[in-house]
Design a protein around this motif. Structure first.
Motif, PDB file in Angstrom:
ATOM      1  N   ASP A 276       0.863  -1.406  -0.228  1.00  0.00           N
ATOM      2  CA  ASP A 276       0.194  -0.238   0.089  1.00  0.00           C
ATOM      3  C   ASP A 276       0.612   1.212  -0.003  1.00  0.00           C
ATOM      4  O   ASP A 276       1.605   1.809   1.401  1.00  0.00           O
ATOM      5  CB  ASP A 276      -0.958   0.172   1.241  1.00  0.00           C
ATOM      6  CG  ASP A 276      -1.879   0.987   1.328  1.00  0.00           C
ATOM      7  OD1 ASP A 276      -1.645   1.964   0.319  1.00  0.00           O
ATOM      8  OD2 ASP A 276      -2.576   1.462   2.219  1.00  0.00           O
ATOM      9  N   LEU A 277       0.919   2.090  -1.094  1.00  0.00           N
ATOM     10  CA  LEU A 277       2.033   2.851  -0.992  1.00  0.00           C
ATOM     11  C   LEU A 277       1.575   4.456  -0.141  1.00  0.00           C
ATOM     12  O   LEU A 277       2.481   5.864  -0.019  1.00  0.00           O
ATOM     13  CB  LEU A 277       2.150   4.024  -2.330  1.00  0.00           C
ATOM     14  CG  LEU A 277       2.343   2.550  -3.987  1.00  0.00           C
ATOM     15  CD1 LEU A 277       2.318   3.428  -5.164  1.00  0.00           C
ATOM     16  CD2 LEU A 277       4.249   3.010  -3.448  1.00  0.00           C
ATOM     17  N   THR A 278      -0.155   4.502   0.423  1.00  0.00           N
ATOM     18  CA  THR A 278      -0.188   5.374   1.254  1.00  0.00           C
ATOM     19  C   THR A 278       0.618   4.914   3.096  1.00  0.00           C
ATOM     20  O   THR A 278      -0.141   5.852   3.446  1.00  0.00           O
ATOM     21  CB  THR A 278      -1.736   5.578   1.354  1.00  0.00           C
ATOM     22  OG1 THR A 278      -2.437   3.969   1.558  1.00  0.00           O
ATOM     23  CG2 THR A 278      -2.512   5.567  -0.423  1.00  0.00           C
ATOM     24  N   ALA A 279       0.751   3.308   2.388  1.00  0.00           N
ATOM     25  CA  ALA A 279       1.807   3.101   3.786  1.00  0.00           C
ATOM     26  C   ALA A 279       2.315   4.397   3.935  1.00  0.00           C
ATOM     27  O   ALA A 279       3.088   4.977   3.328  1.00  0.00           O
ATOM     28  CB  ALA A 279       1.900   1.828   4.374  1.00  0.00           C
TER      29      ALA A 279
ATOM     30  N   LEU B 160       5.638   3.328   5.758  1.00  0.00           N
ATOM     31  CA  LEU B 160       7.178   2.589   4.798  1.00  0.00           C
ATOM     32  C   LEU B 160       6.484   1.653   3.984  1.00  0.00           C
ATOM     33  O   LEU B 160       6.533   0.319   4.795  1.00  0.00           O
ATOM     34  CB  LEU B 160       8.077   2.479   6.215  1.00  0.00           C
ATOM     35  CG  LEU B 160       8.434   3.008   6.467  1.00  0.00           C
ATOM     36  CD1 LEU B 160       9.141   2.760   8.054  1.00  0.00           C
ATOM     37  CD2 LEU B 160       9.622   3.991   6.241  1.00  0.00           C
ATOM     38  N   PRO B 161       5.748   1.579   2.396  1.00  0.00           N
ATOM     39  CA  PRO B 161       5.310   0.947   1.763  1.00  0.00           C
ATOM     40  C   PRO B 161       6.877  -0.444   1.810  1.00  0.00           C
ATOM     41  O   PRO B 161       5.242  -2.006   2.029  1.00  0.00           O
ATOM     42  CB  PRO B 161       4.399   1.608   0.859  1.00  0.00           C
ATOM     43  CG  PRO B 161       5.804   2.262   0.971  1.00  0.00           C
ATOM     44  CD  PRO B 161       5.773   2.582   1.761  1.00  0.00           C
ATOM     45  N   PHE B 162       7.478  -0.128   1.586  1.00  0.00           N
ATOM     46  CA  PHE B 162       8.611  -1.284   0.745  1.00  0.00           C
ATOM     47  C   PHE B 162       9.013  -1.562   1.942  1.00  0.00           C
ATOM     48  O   PHE B 162      10.274  -2.264   1.927  1.00  0.00           O
ATOM     49  CB  PHE B 162       9.700  -0.274   0.079  1.00  0.00           C
ATOM     50  CG  PHE B 162       8.037  -0.204  -1.191  1.00  0.00           C
ATOM     51  CD1 PHE B 162       7.220  -0.700  -1.505  1.00  0.00           C
ATOM     52  CD2 PHE B 162       9.376   0.651  -2.176  1.00  0.00           C
ATOM     53  CE1 PHE B 162       6.608  -0.207  -2.633  1.00  0.00           C
ATOM     54  CE2 PHE B 162       8.484   1.030  -3.408  1.00  0.00           C
ATOM     55  CZ  PHE B 162       6.942   0.558  -3.102  1.00  0.00           C
ATOM     56  N   GLU B 163       9.248  -1.878   3.101  1.00  0.00           N
ATOM     57  CA  GLU B 163       9.627  -2.649   4.378  1.00  0.00           C
ATOM     58  C   GLU B 163       9.401  -3.350   3.673  1.00  0.00           C
ATOM     59  O   GLU B 163       8.985  -4.478   4.062  1.00  0.00           O
ATOM     60  CB  GLU B 163       9.238  -2.032   5.873  1.00  0.00           C
ATOM     61  CG  GLU B 163       9.814  -2.072   6.760  1.00  0.00           C
ATOM     62  CD  GLU B 163       9.078  -1.997   8.232  1.00  0.00           C
ATOM     63  OE1 GLU B 163       9.996  -1.492   8.988  1.00  0.00           O
ATOM     64  OE2 GLU B 163       7.940  -1.178   8.190  1.00  0.00           O
ATOM     65  N   GLY B 164      11.286  -4.382   4.243  1.00  0.00           N
ATOM     66  CA  GLY B 164      11.361  -5.679   4.195  1.00  0.00           C
ATOM     67  C   GLY B 164      12.058  -6.238   2.962  1.00  0.00           C
ATOM     68  O   GLY B 164      12.155  -6.948   2.585  1.00  0.00           O
ATOM     69  N   LEU B 165      11.587  -5.541   2.267  1.00  0.00           N
ATOM     70  CA  LEU B 165      12.045  -5.739   0.798  1.00  0.00           C
ATOM     71  C   LEU B 165      13.657  -4.927   0.333  1.00  0.00           C
ATOM     72  O   LEU B 165      13.959  -4.397   1.061  1.00  0.00           O
ATOM     73  CB  LEU B 165      11.446  -4.666  -0.710  1.00  0.00           C
ATOM     74  CG  LEU B 165      10.161  -5.166  -0.282  1.00  0.00           C
ATOM     75  CD1 LEU B 165       9.074  -4.909  -1.632  1.00  0.00           C
ATOM     76  CD2 LEU B 165       9.477  -6.440  -0.671  1.00  0.00           C
TER      77      LEU B 165
ATOM     78  N   GLY C 277      11.029   2.572   2.663  1.00  0.00           N
ATOM     79  CA  GLY C 277      11.325   1.570   3.753  1.00  0.00           C
ATOM     80  C   GLY C 277      12.695   0.665   3.124  1.00  0.00           C
ATOM     81  O   GLY C 277      12.171  -0.333   3.718  1.00  0.00           O
ATOM     82  N   ALA C 278      12.953   0.037   1.588  1.00  0.00           N
ATOM     83  CA  ALA C 278      13.374  -0.723   1.452  1.00  0.00           C
ATOM     84  C   ALA C 278      15.029  -0.839   2.067  1.00  0.00           C
ATOM     85  O   ALA C 278      15.129   0.920   2.030  1.00  0.00           O
ATOM     86  CB  ALA C 278      13.097  -0.334  -0.447  1.00  0.00           C
ATOM     87  N   THR C 279      15.448  -1.863   2.508  1.00  0.00           N
ATOM     88  CA  THR C 279      16.853  -1.877   2.347  1.00  0.00           C
ATOM     89  C   THR C 279      17.322  -1.752   1.030  1.00  0.00           C
ATOM     90  O   THR C 279      17.228  -2.646   0.254  1.00  0.00           O
ATOM     91  CB  THR C 279      17.158  -3.760   3.243  1.00  0.00           C
ATOM     92  OG1 THR C 279      16.234  -3.214   3.933  1.00  0.00           O
ATOM     93  CG2 THR C 279      18.420  -3.854   3.135  1.00  0.00           C
TER      94      THR C 279
END
Length: 247
Positions: A55-58, A60-65, A85-87
């Motif tokens: 969900d791009l409105t979150a 950190l939508p890419f957290e964990g990627l 949020g991506a690493t």
């Protein structure tokens, strides 16, 4: 252990080494990329969100990627991916780009792992990523298929690669070479070699031969009246971008 083979073209790397200090000058040699970046990010974020159900409105939508920005330059894409949020690991064959990118990320308070390395070396080391951003690189390498194969090896099963490049036709020569380099002087003369541009069908063929499944392609279209870029499902005549997955 054998040294990893490389598709790096030293002459191409030298071009970007010479411009490294200007990556974050919005009116400098990389002005075209700064102008294009919002459009690139629109495509990248929508494809990642759709593939991984984010969900791009979150916040950190890419957290964990885990994401690789290969040919990261000064970090124009690495930084927004980290903010989402991506690493992020940013890799570039041009050594001079790395300290420029790292200093800017530090100034922004962003944790990004920048490395002077190649796709082949990282693949040989067993690195794996959920997403590989492969933007405006394939037209600069010595062996596109070997390079894309290395990118495929860097993806986890189910991973996503976003790859953009330039079409090869009379219009792209007029726009990207004559227009951007000679008339507008957005880029130094000789930045691109038209003969190394790749048509969308050729790129899809290369991607398939590298072991990936193409899922989408769109054009980046510049409007000289609005002085802005937009995405197009139909116009892939100059700049375009593809998405593919590792099944």
């Amino acid at each position: 252990m054998q040294t990893a083979q490389t598709t790096v073209d030293p002459a191409e790397v030298a071009k970007f080494e010479a411009m490294a200090a200007e990556w974050w000058d919005v009116n400098g040699k990389f002005k075209p990329l700064h102008m294009l970046n919002p459009c690139r990010l629109d495509y990248i974020t929508s494809q990642i969100a759709a593939k991984f159900g984010r969900d791009l409105t979150a916040t950190l939508p890419f957290e964990g990627l885990r994401l690789l920005d290969i040919g990261c330059g000064g970090g124009l894409l690495s930084e927004p991916m980290a903010r989402l949020g991506a690493t992020v690991i940013g890799a570039d064959a041009a050594e001079g780009n790395i300290p420029v990118a790292q200093v800017h990320a530090d100034q922004q308070g962003l944790e990004i792992d920048y490395r002077h390395t190649t796709a082949e070396a990282m693949a040989e080391a067993g690195e794996e990523f959920d997403v590989v951003l492969n933007m405006e690189v394939v037209e600069h390498v010595a062996d596109p298929l070997a390079y894309l194969t290395a990118c495929q090896q860097l993806l986890k099963q189910g991973g996503l690669m976003i790859c953009s490049t330039l079409n090869r036709n009379p219009k792209s020569y007029a726009v990207a070479i004559i227009g951007a380099e000679h008339i507008m002087r957005w880029l130094p003369k000789g930045t691109h070699e038209w003969s190394k541009f790749i048509t969308p069908d050729e790129l899809f063929g290369l991607i398939k031969n590298a072991g990936l499944e193409p899922t989408n392609r769109s054009g980046f279209v510049f409007n000289p009246i609005a002085w802005s870029w937009s995405l197009s499902d139909r116009d892939l005549s100059v700049n375009y971008v593809t998405a593919s997955v590792k099944r």
